[in-house]
Design an enzyme around this catalytic site. Structure first.
Site, PDB file in Angstrom:
ATOM      1  N   TYR A   1     -93.058  60.962   4.146  1.00 46.06           N
ATOM      2  CA  TYR A   1     -93.282  59.524   3.972  1.00 46.06           C
ATOM      3  C   TYR A   1     -94.578  59.076   4.640  1.00 46.06           C
ATOM      4  CZ  TYR A   1     -91.929  54.532   3.955  1.00 46.06           C
ATOM      5  OH  TYR A   1     -91.874  53.184   3.768  1.00 46.06           O
TER       6      TYR A   1
ATOM      7  N   LYS B   1     -97.701  57.385   2.628  1.00 45.34           N
ATOM      8  CA  LYS B   1     -98.123  56.022   2.922  1.00 45.34           C
ATOM      9  C   LYS B   1     -99.541  55.968   3.508  1.00 45.34           C
ATOM     10  CE  LYS B   1     -94.613  53.666   1.452  1.00 45.34           C
ATOM     11  NZ  LYS B   1     -94.749  52.886   0.201  1.00 45.34           N
TER      12      LYS B   1
END
Length: 299
Positions: free
Chosen positions: A152, A156
């Site tokens: 993640y 991001k």
């Protein structure tokens, strides 16, 4: 913020933040293409929107999915003006336990999905020749890291890097590209220990204390939706390449990574020993923290 006549795609908008974004854009007059992988969820989202919306059920990631979203906007509403890249999943675990599949699934949805959807939208927006708005959703994890979120964090952080590049590439076409870094009570944050009490409070219909809404910048998905409507509007035509944080009562502009300490060698470059000599006095005090540095809650 009048978005009448504008057409928006919001990926991953069946629930949570994405749904709040779609609802707010529609409330300001935009026609919206809602997206989810679950047809029932997508249709329920469409019914909840006060305005004009349709559902496109497709898993974000592939070029075909991205094109299907753009084609649906054009076939239903005749054009495209706004893309909000929100679709995402979590596959959290520590580095030594994370499988290739867990890594790839998150990268495919978040990073590749943001790329493919933005590429398809950019082609259409440039063809129309009337500018446009692309809003990509980042995360504090991508800015500072978070334990157990290798995949993640990579996705991001990569999204914000792409936003800066796209802002330059699409400037001549009058297409702005920005990242939003939200913090809100959603299925993706309910596992975070420091916000669990506040999520429980919201579930019980209680108001969040000022500490949560201000110091933590934590609130409801609806609290973050106003920023999306603003960045999608004509009022934000001069804003591009930025990462803007939103949550609760907190609105913040993130800086780009920048050098915080610099030293120069005398024409010989840096040996390992020379670096070891200079580091304690010139660099150690400027070393950066990792993870979110959270204030202590009042007693």
């Amino acid at each position: 913020m009048d978005l009448s006549g504008k057409v928006a795609i919001v990926t991953g908008s069946g629930r949570g933040l994405g749904l709040a974004y779609a609802q707010r854009l529609a409330a300001h007059g935009a026609k919206v293409v809602v997206n989810d992988v679950d047809a029932a969820v997508a249709e329920a989202a469409v019914k909840s929107i006060s305005g004009t919306a349709v559902a496109e059920v497709v898993p974000v990631g592939s070029s075909e999915a991205a094109q299907a979203l753009v084609d649906r906007a054009v076939s239903e509403f005749g054009r495209l003006d706004i893309l909000v890249n929100n679709a995402g999943i979590l596959r959290d675990t520590t580095l030594w336990k994370m499988t290739d599949q867990q890594f790839d699934e998150v990268i495919t949805t978040h990073l590749r999905g943001t790329f493919t959807c933005t590429r398809a939208a950019a082609v259409k927006l440039r063809e129309q020749g009337e500018g446009g708005r692309i809003i990509c959703i980042g995360s504090p994890t991508g800015q500072v890291g978070n334990f157990g979120q290798t995949n993640y964090a990579a996705a991001k952080a990569g999204i914000v890097g792409m936003v800066r590049t796209w802002a330059m590439e699409l400037a001549r076409a009058r297409i702005t590209v920005n990242a939003v870094v939200p913090v809100a009570a959603t299925a993706m944050t309910e596992t975070l220990p420091f916000v669990k009490p506040y999520i429980e409070a919201l579930r019980n219909g209680e108001e969040l204390p000022p500490f949560a809404r201000r110091e933590l910048g934590f609130g409801t998905p609806e609290d973050a939706a106003g920023l999306i409507a603003f960045l999608a509007s004509d009022a934000a035509e001069g804003i591009t390449g930025q990462a803007v944080g939103i949550g609760g009562d907190r609105l913040a502009l993130w800086s780009h990574p920048t050098e915080v300490a610099v030293e120069f060698a005398d024409g010989t470059g840096w040996s390992a020993d020379a670096i070891a000599d200079v580091w304690p006095d010139r660099f150690a005090a400027s070393q950066q923290t990792v993870g979110q540095q959270l204030p202590e809650a009042p007693q």
